[in-house]
Design a protein around this motif. Structure first.
Motif, PDB file in Angstrom:
ATOM      1  N   TYR A 142      30.198 -26.085 -15.633  1.00 36.68           N
ATOM      2  CA  TYR A 142      29.606 -27.273 -15.022  1.00 36.68           C
ATOM      3  C   TYR A 142      30.210 -28.578 -15.564  1.00 36.68           C
ATOM      4  CZ  TYR A 142      26.246 -24.336 -12.655  1.00 36.68           C
ATOM      5  OH  TYR A 142      25.667 -23.398 -11.839  1.00 36.68           O
ATOM      6  N   ILE A 143      31.359 -28.453 -16.178  1.00 36.27           N
ATOM      7  CA  ILE A 143      32.123 -29.645 -16.570  1.00 36.27           C
ATOM      8  C   ILE A 143      33.398 -29.639 -15.729  1.00 36.27           C
ATOM      9  CG2 ILE A 143      33.369 -30.800 -18.432  1.00 36.27           C
ATOM     10  CD1 ILE A 143      30.372 -30.969 -18.767  1.00 36.27           C
ATOM     11  N   ALA A 144      33.392 -30.419 -14.662  1.00 34.69           N
ATOM     12  CA  ALA A 144      34.507 -30.398 -13.707  1.00 34.69           C
ATOM     13  C   ALA A 144      35.770 -31.038 -14.267  1.00 34.69           C
ATOM     14  CB  ALA A 144      34.093 -31.096 -12.414  1.00 34.69           C
ATOM     15  N   LYS A 145      35.602 -32.082 -15.101  1.00 38.72           N
ATOM     16  CA  LYS A 145      36.763 -32.802 -15.628  1.00 38.72           C
ATOM     17  C   LYS A 145      36.643 -32.940 -17.150  1.00 38.72           C
ATOM     18  CE  LYS A 145      37.416 -35.471 -11.376  1.00 38.72           C
ATOM     19  NZ  LYS A 145      37.479 -36.824 -10.774  1.00 38.72           N
ATOM     20  N   PRO A 146      36.946 -31.875 -17.881  1.00 39.65           N
ATOM     21  CA  PRO A 146      36.801 -31.920 -19.344  1.00 39.65           C
ATOM     22  C   PRO A 146      37.725 -32.911 -20.037  1.00 39.65           C
ATOM     23  CG  PRO A 146      37.935 -29.924 -18.652  1.00 39.65           C
ATOM     24  CD  PRO A 146      37.418 -30.559 -17.409  1.00 39.65           C
ATOM     25  N   ASP A 147      38.810 -33.302 -19.362  1.00 36.66           N
ATOM     26  CA  ASP A 147      39.763 -34.231 -19.978  1.00 36.66           C
ATOM     27  C   ASP A 147      39.514 -35.686 -19.578  1.00 36.66           C
ATOM     28  OD1 ASP A 147      41.109 -32.117 -21.227  1.00 36.66           O
ATOM     29  OD2 ASP A 147      42.278 -31.726 -19.413  1.00 36.66           O
ATOM     30  N   ALA A 148      38.429 -35.921 -18.830  1.00 35.68           N
ATOM     31  CA  ALA A 148      38.128 -37.293 -18.401  1.00 35.68           C
ATOM     32  C   ALA A 148      37.705 -38.140 -19.600  1.00 35.68           C
ATOM     33  CB  ALA A 148      37.017 -37.273 -17.361  1.00 35.68           C
ATOM     34  N   LYS A 149      37.749 -39.454 -19.430  1.00 35.66           N
ATOM     35  CA  LYS A 149      37.285 -40.350 -20.483  1.00 35.66           C
ATOM     36  C   LYS A 149      35.808 -40.097 -20.784  1.00 35.66           C
ATOM     37  CE  LYS A 149      40.494 -44.135 -19.450  1.00 35.66           C
ATOM     38  NZ  LYS A 149      40.608 -45.568 -19.068  1.00 35.66           N
ATOM     39  N   LYS A 150      35.404 -40.393 -22.012  1.00 33.17           N
ATOM     40  CA  LYS A 150      34.011 -40.156 -22.404  1.00 33.17           C
ATOM     41  C   LYS A 150      33.028 -40.883 -21.487  1.00 33.17           C
ATOM     42  CE  LYS A 150      34.741 -41.429 -26.678  1.00 33.17           C
ATOM     43  NZ  LYS A 150      34.521 -41.766 -28.110  1.00 33.17           N
ATOM     44  N   SER A 151      33.398 -42.057 -21.047  1.00 37.68           N
ATOM     45  CA  SER A 151      32.504 -42.844 -20.185  1.00 37.68           C
ATOM     46  C   SER A 151      32.208 -42.149 -18.858  1.00 37.68           C
ATOM     47  CB  SER A 151      33.121 -44.214 -19.918  1.00 37.68           C
ATOM     48  OG  SER A 151      34.396 -44.083 -19.311  1.00 37.68           O
ATOM     49  N   HIS A 152      33.043 -41.161 -18.498  1.00 36.63           N
ATOM     50  CA  HIS A 152      32.835 -40.393 -17.269  1.00 36.63           C
ATOM     51  C   HIS A 152      31.501 -39.649 -17.323  1.00 36.63           C
ATOM     52  CE1 HIS A 152      34.211 -38.413 -13.602  1.00 36.63           C
ATOM     53  NE2 HIS A 152      33.957 -37.227 -14.126  1.00 36.63           N
ATOM     54  N   TYR A 153      31.006 -39.379 -18.542  1.00 34.54           N
ATOM     55  CA  TYR A 153      29.775 -38.594 -18.722  1.00 34.54           C
ATOM     56  C   TYR A 153      28.621 -39.436 -19.256  1.00 34.54           C
ATOM     57  CZ  TYR A 153      32.514 -34.564 -17.493  1.00 34.54           C
ATOM     58  OH  TYR A 153      33.296 -33.677 -16.791  1.00 34.54           O
ATOM     59  N   VAL A 154      28.645 -40.717 -18.924  1.00 29.11           N
ATOM     60  CA  VAL A 154      27.510 -41.583 -19.269  1.00 29.11           C
ATOM     61  C   VAL A 154      26.242 -41.042 -18.633  1.00 29.11           C
ATOM     62  CG1 VAL A 154      26.480 -43.826 -18.762  1.00 29.11           C
ATOM     63  CG2 VAL A 154      28.761 -43.705 -19.762  1.00 29.11           C
ATOM     64  N   ILE A 156      24.899 -37.647 -17.076  1.00 24.57           N
ATOM     65  CA  ILE A 156      25.116 -36.227 -16.814  1.00 24.57           C
ATOM     66  C   ILE A 156      24.485 -35.832 -15.487  1.00 24.57           C
ATOM     67  CG2 ILE A 156      24.580 -33.899 -17.644  1.00 24.57           C
ATOM     68  CD1 ILE A 156      24.869 -35.011 -20.488  1.00 24.57           C
ATOM     69  N   TYR A 157      23.346 -36.431 -15.166  1.00 26.08           N
ATOM     70  CA  TYR A 157      22.683 -36.144 -13.896  1.00 26.08           C
ATOM     71  C   TYR A 157      23.586 -36.508 -12.723  1.00 26.08           C
ATOM     72  CZ  TYR A 157      18.083 -35.025 -15.838  1.00 26.08           C
ATOM     73  OH  TYR A 157      17.044 -34.408 -16.481  1.00 26.08           O
ATOM     74  N   GLN A 158      24.268 -37.640 -12.840  1.00 28.11           N
ATOM     75  CA  GLN A 158      25.169 -38.070 -11.767  1.00 28.11           C
ATOM     76  C   GLN A 158      26.343 -37.112 -11.632  1.00 28.11           C
ATOM     77  OE1 GLN A 158      27.616 -41.683 -12.214  1.00 28.11           O
ATOM     78  NE2 GLN A 158      26.736 -42.366 -10.259  1.00 28.11           N
ATOM     79  N   ARG A 159      26.843 -36.622 -12.745  1.00 24.65           N
ATOM     80  CA  ARG A 159      27.961 -35.685 -12.695  1.00 24.65           C
ATOM     81  C   ARG A 159      27.552 -34.388 -11.989  1.00 24.65           C
ATOM     82  NH1 ARG A 159      30.880 -38.950 -12.791  1.00 24.65           N
ATOM     83  NH2 ARG A 159      31.511 -37.621 -11.070  1.00 24.65           N
ATOM     84  N   HIS A 167      20.849 -31.497  -8.154  1.00 20.10           N
ATOM     85  CA  HIS A 167      20.003 -32.597  -8.587  1.00 20.10           C
ATOM     86  C   HIS A 167      19.176 -32.117  -9.784  1.00 20.10           C
ATOM     87  CE1 HIS A 167      20.818 -35.049  -4.916  1.00 20.10           C
ATOM     88  NE2 HIS A 167      21.104 -33.842  -4.445  1.00 20.10           N
ATOM     89  N   LEU A 168      19.656 -32.426 -10.969  1.00 22.82           N
ATOM     90  CA  LEU A 168      19.029 -31.913 -12.183  1.00 22.82           C
ATOM     91  C   LEU A 168      17.562 -32.317 -12.279  1.00 22.82           C
ATOM     92  CD1 LEU A 168      20.986 -30.253 -13.815  1.00 22.82           C
ATOM     93  CD2 LEU A 168      20.941 -31.973 -15.597  1.00 22.82           C
ATOM     94  N   SER A 169      17.223 -33.516 -11.792  1.00 23.42           N
ATOM     95  CA  SER A 169      15.843 -33.998 -11.891  1.00 23.42           C
ATOM     96  C   SER A 169      14.891 -33.200 -11.016  1.00 23.42           C
ATOM     97  CB  SER A 169      15.766 -35.477 -11.506  1.00 23.42           C
ATOM     98  OG  SER A 169      16.231 -35.666 -10.181  1.00 23.42           O
ATOM     99  N   GLU A 170      15.415 -32.436 -10.070  1.00 24.85           N
ATOM    100  CA  GLU A 170      14.581 -31.655  -9.169  1.00 24.85           C
ATOM    101  C   GLU A 170      14.530 -30.180  -9.544  1.00 24.85           C
ATOM    102  OE1 GLU A 170      15.922 -32.349  -5.190  1.00 24.85           O
ATOM    103  OE2 GLU A 170      15.681 -34.521  -5.327  1.00 24.85           O
ATOM    104  N   GLU A 171      15.285 -29.788 -10.554  1.00 28.25           N
ATOM    105  CA  GLU A 171      15.291 -28.396 -10.999  1.00 28.25           C
ATOM    106  C   GLU A 171      14.208 -28.179 -12.058  1.00 28.25           C
ATOM    107  OE1 GLU A 171      17.076 -26.141  -9.569  1.00 28.25           O
ATOM    108  OE2 GLU A 171      18.444 -27.425  -8.431  1.00 28.25           O
ATOM    109  N   PRO A 172      13.674 -26.970 -12.175  1.00 24.70           N
ATOM    110  CA  PRO A 172      12.611 -26.705 -13.151  1.00 24.70           C
ATOM    111  C   PRO A 172      13.114 -26.788 -14.589  1.00 24.70           C
ATOM    112  CG  PRO A 172      13.344 -24.656 -12.129  1.00 24.70           C
ATOM    113  CD  PRO A 172      14.019 -25.772 -11.385  1.00 24.70           C
TER     114      PRO A 172
END
Length: 236
Positions: A142-154, A156-159, A167-172
């Protein structure tokens, strides 16, 4: 298909419990009373009671009897964090993102020893004041771009939303909260805490509704000044 007698009795007793006929902690019917009420065998009654115990509606104490559980079974309980500052003031910094395969974390993610995960460390601030230190563990798939800049993962829900249409907020999820008076030094420094000041350790595991696959395991230390929540309870 017709339900067996024990199931009919179980359903009826469950309805009585959730309807408010019994208060939490009240003494429940005895086996003899239930045998007489439903005109069934003791085996049928015991099976119905055992199922209600297993489901958390009743507790049985040897030599004392059967009681209605003090838990909130049969009620919808909502926990809501009360925001203590405007959401516009919230900002996130990603401190690090590393790949790992610690057996303890793999177990929490329900992954085999041959798999790996990514650990993302972030600090959340209200304007300039740090209020939360988070360590998120995400399965590597579930990490599509492991080499992306750190700011890419500000976020995690958006990623998850953009990269996997999840939609992580809708999962149990399951979350626990506990007061901590001690923690690793890097967390104390990151939250600008004095010695002896507490944090609230929030541990959350989020799973996919359809497959029960673990999507995220996260440990968050929240500054005590920013911890406040509301509980509301409603019957089903």
């Amino acid at each position: 298909m017709r339900l067996p007698k024990y199931q009919l009795i179980k359903n009826d007793l469950k309805k009585q419990i959730t309807s408010g006929k019994f208060e939490n902690g009240d003494r429940f019917y005895t086996e003899a009373e239930l045998i007489k009420i439903y005109d069934v065998s003791s085996i049928t009654v015991i099976r119905a009671l055992n199922d209600l115990v297993k489901d958390g509606y009743l507790v049985r104490h040897q030599g004392k009897g059967t009681f209605v559980s003090r838990s909130r079974k049969g009620k919808a309980v909502a926990f809501s964090d009360i925001e203590l500052f405007p959401i516009a003031d919230d900002n996130v910094t990603v401190l690090s993102m590393t790949k790992g395969n610690n057996p303890e974390i793999l177990e929490k993610l329900n992954l085999p020893k041959t798999k790996s995960y990514y650990k993302i460390v972030r600090v959340r601030k209200a304007k300039t004041e740090p209020y939360m230190y988070q360590e998120s563990y995400i399965p590597e798939q579930y990490i599509a771009k492991p080499d992306a800049k750190k700011s890419h993962y500000v976020s995690i829900y958006q990623r998850f939303k953009l990269d996997f249409d999840l939609h992580l907020s809708e999962e149990p999820f399951i979350e626990t909260n506990e007061i901590c008076l001690s923690r690793p030094e890097q967390i104390t420094k990151a939250l600008a805490l004095e010695t002896g000041e507490p944090t609230v350790l929030q541990i959350r595991t989020t799973k996919r509704q359809d497959s029960q696959e673990v999507l995220e395991y996260i440990e968050s230390h929240k500054h005590w000044k920013f911890y406040k929540f509301e509980i509301s309870v409603n019957k089903h």
